[in-house]
Scaffold this active site. Structure first.
Site, PDB file in Angstrom:
ATOM      1  N   GLU A 117      18.177  20.442 -39.639  1.00 25.52           N
ATOM      2  CA  GLU A 117      18.196  20.720 -38.197  1.00 25.52           C
ATOM      3  C   GLU A 117      19.300  19.915 -37.537  1.00 25.52           C
ATOM      4  OE1 GLU A 117      14.194  19.896 -36.916  1.00 25.52           O
ATOM      5  OE2 GLU A 117      13.419  21.725 -37.782  1.00 25.52           O
ATOM      6  N   HIS A 242      14.338  21.170 -25.221  1.00 22.46           N
ATOM      7  CA  HIS A 242      14.683  21.915 -26.435  1.00 22.46           C
ATOM      8  C   HIS A 242      15.630  23.031 -26.030  1.00 22.46           C
ATOM      9  CE1 HIS A 242      14.485  24.212 -30.107  1.00 22.46           C
ATOM     10  NE2 HIS A 242      13.809  23.232 -30.675  1.00 22.46           N
ATOM     11  N   ARG A 288      20.536  17.649 -30.038  1.00 23.75           N
ATOM     12  CA  ARG A 288      19.837  18.525 -29.108  1.00 23.75           C
ATOM     13  C   ARG A 288      20.244  18.371 -27.648  1.00 23.75           C
ATOM     14  NH1 ARG A 288      13.602  18.751 -30.635  1.00 23.75           N
ATOM     15  NH2 ARG A 288      14.349  19.864 -32.457  1.00 23.75           N
ATOM     16  N   HIS A 347      10.539  19.590 -23.670  1.00 28.59           N
ATOM     17  CA  HIS A 347       9.969  19.711 -25.013  1.00 28.59           C
ATOM     18  C   HIS A 347       9.293  18.435 -25.502  1.00 28.59           C
ATOM     19  CE1 HIS A 347       9.661  21.197 -29.091  1.00 28.59           C
ATOM     20  NE2 HIS A 347      10.431  20.234 -29.567  1.00 28.59           N
ATOM     21  N   ARG A 382      15.593  11.957 -29.270  1.00 31.48           N
ATOM     22  CA  ARG A 382      14.912  12.040 -30.572  1.00 31.48           C
ATOM     23  C   ARG A 382      15.662  12.971 -31.527  1.00 31.48           C
ATOM     24  NH1 ARG A 382      10.673  15.802 -32.605  1.00 31.48           N
ATOM     25  NH2 ARG A 382      11.329  16.995 -30.793  1.00 31.48           N
TER      26      ARG A 382
HETATM   27  P1  FAD Z   1      -0.719  16.327 -29.671  1.00 25.82           P
HETATM   28  O1  FAD Z   1      -0.635  17.058 -30.932  1.00 25.82           O
HETATM   29  O2  FAD Z   1      -0.069  16.922 -28.482  1.00 25.82           O
HETATM   30  O3  FAD Z   1      -2.250  16.121 -29.366  1.00 25.82           O
HETATM   31  C1  FAD Z   1      -2.660  15.561 -28.143  1.00 25.82           C
HETATM   32  C2  FAD Z   1      -4.158  15.439 -28.164  1.00 25.82           C
HETATM   33  O4  FAD Z   1      -4.565  14.610 -27.089  1.00 25.82           O
HETATM   34  C3  FAD Z   1      -4.914  16.744 -27.997  1.00 25.82           C
HETATM   35  O5  FAD Z   1      -6.015  16.741 -28.861  1.00 25.82           O
HETATM   36  C4  FAD Z   1      -5.405  16.689 -26.546  1.00 25.82           C
HETATM   37  O6  FAD Z   1      -6.598  17.397 -26.319  1.00 25.82           O
HETATM   38  C5  FAD Z   1      -5.655  15.216 -26.420  1.00 25.82           C
HETATM   39  N1  FAD Z   1      -5.659  14.707 -25.048  1.00 25.82           N
HETATM   40  C6  FAD Z   1      -4.633  14.669 -24.168  1.00 25.82           C
HETATM   41  N2  FAD Z   1      -5.049  14.097 -23.018  1.00 25.82           N
HETATM   42  C7  FAD Z   1      -6.342  13.769 -23.194  1.00 25.82           C
HETATM   43  C8  FAD Z   1      -7.324  13.169 -22.374  1.00 25.82           C
HETATM   44  N3  FAD Z   1      -7.079  12.774 -21.115  1.00 25.82           N
HETATM   45  N4  FAD Z   1      -8.571  13.001 -22.884  1.00 25.82           N
HETATM   46  C9  FAD Z   1      -8.871  13.411 -24.132  1.00 25.82           C
HETATM   47  N5  FAD Z   1      -7.983  13.973 -24.960  1.00 25.82           N
HETATM   48  C10 FAD Z   1      -6.741  14.155 -24.477  1.00 25.82           C
HETATM   49  N6  FAD Z   1       7.971  17.585 -33.882  1.00 25.82           N
HETATM   50  C11 FAD Z   1       8.439  17.477 -35.148  1.00 25.82           C
HETATM   51  O7  FAD Z   1       8.543  16.364 -35.686  1.00 25.82           O
HETATM   52  N7  FAD Z   1       8.761  18.602 -35.839  1.00 25.82           N
HETATM   53  C12 FAD Z   1       8.665  19.850 -35.314  1.00 25.82           C
HETATM   54  O8  FAD Z   1       8.956  20.823 -35.975  1.00 25.82           O
HETATM   55  C13 FAD Z   1       8.216  19.970 -33.983  1.00 25.82           C
HETATM   56  N8  FAD Z   1       8.128  21.193 -33.395  1.00 25.82           N
HETATM   57  C14 FAD Z   1       7.567  21.286 -32.155  1.00 25.82           C
HETATM   58  C15 FAD Z   1       7.368  22.539 -31.587  1.00 25.82           C
HETATM   59  C16 FAD Z   1       6.731  22.668 -30.373  1.00 25.82           C
HETATM   60  C17 FAD Z   1       6.518  24.017 -29.770  1.00 25.82           C
HETATM   61  C18 FAD Z   1       6.300  21.512 -29.690  1.00 25.82           C
HETATM   62  C19 FAD Z   1       5.603  21.622 -28.374  1.00 25.82           C
HETATM   63  C20 FAD Z   1       6.521  20.262 -30.225  1.00 25.82           C
HETATM   64  C21 FAD Z   1       7.154  20.138 -31.457  1.00 25.82           C
HETATM   65  N9  FAD Z   1       7.372  18.890 -32.026  1.00 25.82           N
HETATM   66  C22 FAD Z   1       7.851  18.801 -33.299  1.00 25.82           C
HETATM   67  C23 FAD Z   1       6.851  17.687 -31.392  1.00 25.82           C
HETATM   68  C24 FAD Z   1       5.509  17.337 -32.056  1.00 25.82           C
HETATM   69  O9  FAD Z   1       4.819  18.519 -32.340  1.00 25.82           O
HETATM   70  C25 FAD Z   1       4.656  16.462 -31.172  1.00 25.82           C
HETATM   71  O10 FAD Z   1       5.396  15.378 -30.720  1.00 25.82           O
HETATM   72  C26 FAD Z   1       3.451  15.943 -31.950  1.00 25.82           C
HETATM   73  O11 FAD Z   1       2.739  16.994 -32.520  1.00 25.82           O
HETATM   74  C27 FAD Z   1       2.556  15.160 -31.026  1.00 25.82           C
HETATM   75  O12 FAD Z   1       1.398  14.829 -31.732  1.00 25.82           O
HETATM   76  P2  FAD Z   1       0.307  13.951 -31.033  1.00 25.82           P
HETATM   77  O13 FAD Z   1      -0.778  13.766 -32.022  1.00 25.82           O
HETATM   78  O14 FAD Z   1       0.942  12.736 -30.461  1.00 25.82           O
HETATM   79  O15 FAD Z   1      -0.181  14.824 -29.781  1.00 25.82           O
HETATM   80  C1  SIN Z   2      12.108  22.868 -33.843  1.00 29.67           C
HETATM   81  O1  SIN Z   2      11.549  23.436 -34.774  1.00 29.67           O
HETATM   82  O2  SIN Z   2      13.198  23.192 -33.374  1.00 29.67           O
HETATM   83  C2  SIN Z   2      11.426  21.702 -33.227  1.00 29.67           C
HETATM   84  C3  SIN Z   2      11.671  20.519 -34.029  1.00 29.67           C
HETATM   85  C4  SIN Z   2      11.324  19.313 -33.235  1.00 29.67           C
HETATM   86  O3  SIN Z   2      11.049  19.384 -32.048  1.00 29.67           O
HETATM   87  O4  SIN Z   2      11.365  18.225 -33.829  1.00 29.67           O
END
Ligand code: FAD
Ligand code: SIN
Length: 541
Positions: A117, A242, A288, A347, A382
């Site tokens: 990427e 993004h 990015r 994003h 990032r």
């Molecule tokens: P999340 O997976 O967002 O989970 C948050 C959790 O917190 C949820 O369960 C929610 O219910 C809970 N929560 C929030 N507020 C509260 C509250 N007040 N009380 C109780 N629960 C709460 N990153 C990569 O490294 N590679 C990728 O390919 C990539 N692709 C992406 C594609 C998309 C479309 C998106 C949106 C992001 C992408 N990212 C990618 C970024 C990555 O997915 C996220 O940064 C990562 O998944 C975040 O994980 P997390 O566990 O911190 O939070």
């Molecule tokens: C993507 O698949 O382009 C998202 C990857 C990322 O946000 O790290």
């Protein structure tokens, strides 16, 4: 004695941390909170994959170098070394938990297929087709659900952290986190959940902007709660946009993975010109922030509402990106023949709750992991696919760090949170809110003003204007907050306003352009004055 761990969030960060805590000692009890269904969050939508040094052609040095280059001088080198170095072990752990990454062929002995990427000098992205996050969420949730020491409370939104100052009126510093208050959205009841260790894993804050790739749960609650409780937050000016989200009225938040450009897709303006070579030597694989700004500039120059992503050069595109191609086809776009309309959208939040190499926030008893945290891995921008990696590295480090305290609790050597007289939530004279219309209107106004005034390209005048409008909105929403019974919408709106205000404060402090923060008033990077984080202390500090 039974150590109580409360983890807010059930994405990759929260789930992996819960499994690690539960595996540490059979006496530990873990409560996981999710504000919707447990599988809803950014994790499940991650497409591209998880970056780690896996191939023999790659090296830790190269992954570190790419991460540091993307971070534009603000990454913490020791954190980069930790994440890159510990990455392969954490990936092996994910595989042991049942995550099935795509292999090069169908033979199970085959090597993993590695994607590339933007900003990566090597192929190092492990992926599960183009649904990596869904596969990770599935496997971890399956493990968590069958674990006897872990309880998941779905539809529970944490409202605020409980701190010692709330328990003892004449408490002196230092403060300590003792758990959280949470609203059970299905009953309207507010619960007090006491915990010896509280972990914020609440994800990002994309919903602060009108256009975002993030799901509805990404409202920055963790950042707002930590700030109110007095923890430091940092670098919130660095919201990553993004470059390529699908531009279509029926696709609310659908991402077109950067991995398509890694496999040969090309950005074109509506005249058909492949414009990226005018902006960066790496062309479509530039970092990015540069790609997002280039698209923004093309759209402003031409007045067009989107650009094209031409995926026709990708050999076997439909096989490599089945989910993305299927989504496009369902909307009448055939990516093997026609370009895909795309726009940038908010994003990923690179800043967040300040956390050290063990995931500790500045509020004792509170850890922060995953997207909510600002560990210093990402700096000012990032590197793609480093966030899933960061989440698993730090969920492991939190558990290692907390091991000493857990042993003390089990041995009865330290007082626990549970017997403390934590007061129940006091609703005062709040009454039910009859109409949701004002909440919806304020929410829309906030997200629009953030998009227009605090977006990809900024300036002091616009930031000041945003700040004044945010002050008015906050005043209005605070009145609702204290006079009406809490609902999820109201809690989220208040948090979004806090996060928006913190983003503007950080952006106004950084009088230079660096990484994701670009301001027309200070278009150059200024290492002499701004080579550090933008840190904001909590209101209590
Ligand atoms: P999340 O997976 O967002 O989970 C948050 C959790 O917190 C949820 O369960 C929610 O219910 C809970 N929560 C929030 N507020 C509260 C509250 N007040 N009380 C109780 N629960 C709460 N990153 C990569 O490294 N590679 C990728 O390919 C990539 N692709 C992406 C594609 C998309 C479309 C998106 C949106 C992001 C992408 N990212 C990618 C970024 C990555 O997915 C996220 O940064 C990562 O998944 C975040 O994980 P997390 O566990 O911190 O939070
Ligand atoms: C993507 O698949 O382009 C998202 C990857 C990322 O946000 O790290």
């Amino acid at each position: 004695m039974v150590p109580q761990v409360l983890i807010l969030g059930t994405g990759i960060a929260g789930l992996s941390c819960a499994l690690k805590f539960a595996g540490k000692h059979p006496a530990i009890r873990v409560t996981l909170l999710a504000k919707e269904r447990a599988d809803e969050g950014s994790t499940r939508y991650a497409q591209g994959g998880i970056a780690s040094v896996w191939s023999k052609q790659d090296s830790f040095e190269e992954h570190q170098k790419d991460t540091l280059a993307a971070g534009a001088g603000l990454c913490r080198a020791e954190i980069v070394n930790i994440c890159v170095g510990e990455g392969p072990d954490r990936i092996r752990e994910l595989i042991d938990w049942g995550v099935q990454f795509t292999k090069k062929g169908f033979d199970p002995a085959e090597e993993f297929d590695l994607h590339r990427e933007g900003g990566h000098s090597r192929r190092r992205i492990l992926h599960a087709d183009d649904l990596t996050g869904l596969e990770i969420e599935r496997a971890l949730l399956e493990q968590v659900r069958r674990h006897p020491q872990i309880e998941i409370l779905e539809n529970h939104i944490a409202i605020d952290l409980v701190t010692e100052g709330k328990v003892f009126k004449r408490w002196r510093k230092p403060e300590r986190c003792l758990g959280a208050y949470a609203l059970d959205s299905s009953t309207g009841k507010i619960r007090t959940i006491a915990a010896d260790i509280t972990v914020l894993a609440t994800g990002g804050a994309g919903k602060v902007y009108l256009y975002t790739s993030n799901p509805d749960v990404s409202t920055g609650d963790g950042i707002a709660m930590a700030h109110r409780a007095g923890a430091q937050v940092a670098n919130l000016e660095f919201m990553q946009f993004h470059p390529t989200c699908l531009y279509h009225p029926s696709a609310k938040t659908f991402l077109i993975s950067e991995a398509l450009r890694g496999e040969g897709a090309v950005l074109r303006n509506l005249s058909g010109e492949a414009f990226m070579s005018r902006y960066h030597e790496l062309s479509d694989l530039a970092p990015r922030d540069i790609v997002a700004r280039a698209i923004d500039s093309e759209m402003k120059r031409t007045g067009d509402r989107h650009v094209w992503l031409d995926a026709t050069p990708i050999p076997e595109g439909a096989k490599k990106f089945p989910n993305i191609f299927e989504m496009c086809r369902s909307l009448g776009i055939e990516p093997t023949k026609h370009p895909i309309p795309v726009v940038p959208a908010a994003h990923y939040m690179c800043g967040g709750v300040l956390a050290n190499e063990n995931g500790e926030s500045t509020l004792p008893g509170l850890y922060a992991i995953g997207e909510v945290a600002c560990t210093g891995l990402h700096g000012a921008n990032r590197l793609a696919s480093n966030s899933l990696l960061e989440a698993v590295v730090f969920s492991n480090r939190v558990v290692l760090h907390a091991a000493g305290l857990i042993e003390q609790i089990i041995g009865g050597k330290v007082p626990q949170a549970q017997p403390l007289p934590i007061p129940e939530w006091d609703p005062g004279r709040a009454v039910p809110l009859e109409e949701q219309i004002d909440i919806a209107a304020n929410w829309f106004e906030l997200r629009t003003l953030m998009w227009n005034y605090v977006g990809i390209v900024r300036g002091d005048r616009r930031l000041e204007r945003a700040r004044r409008r945010l002050d008015l909105l906050r005043e209005e929403v605070n009145t609702y907050y204290w006079n009406y019974l809490l609902t999820r919408d109201l809690i989220e709106l208040r948090n979004l306003l806090t996060v928006a205000d913190l983003i503007v404060q950080c952006a106004l402090q950084r009088k230079e352009s660096r990484g994701l923060h670009f301001t027309v008033d200070y278009p150059n990077r200024d290492d002499a004055k701004f080579s550090g984080d933008t840190v904001i202390a909590g209101p209590k500090a």
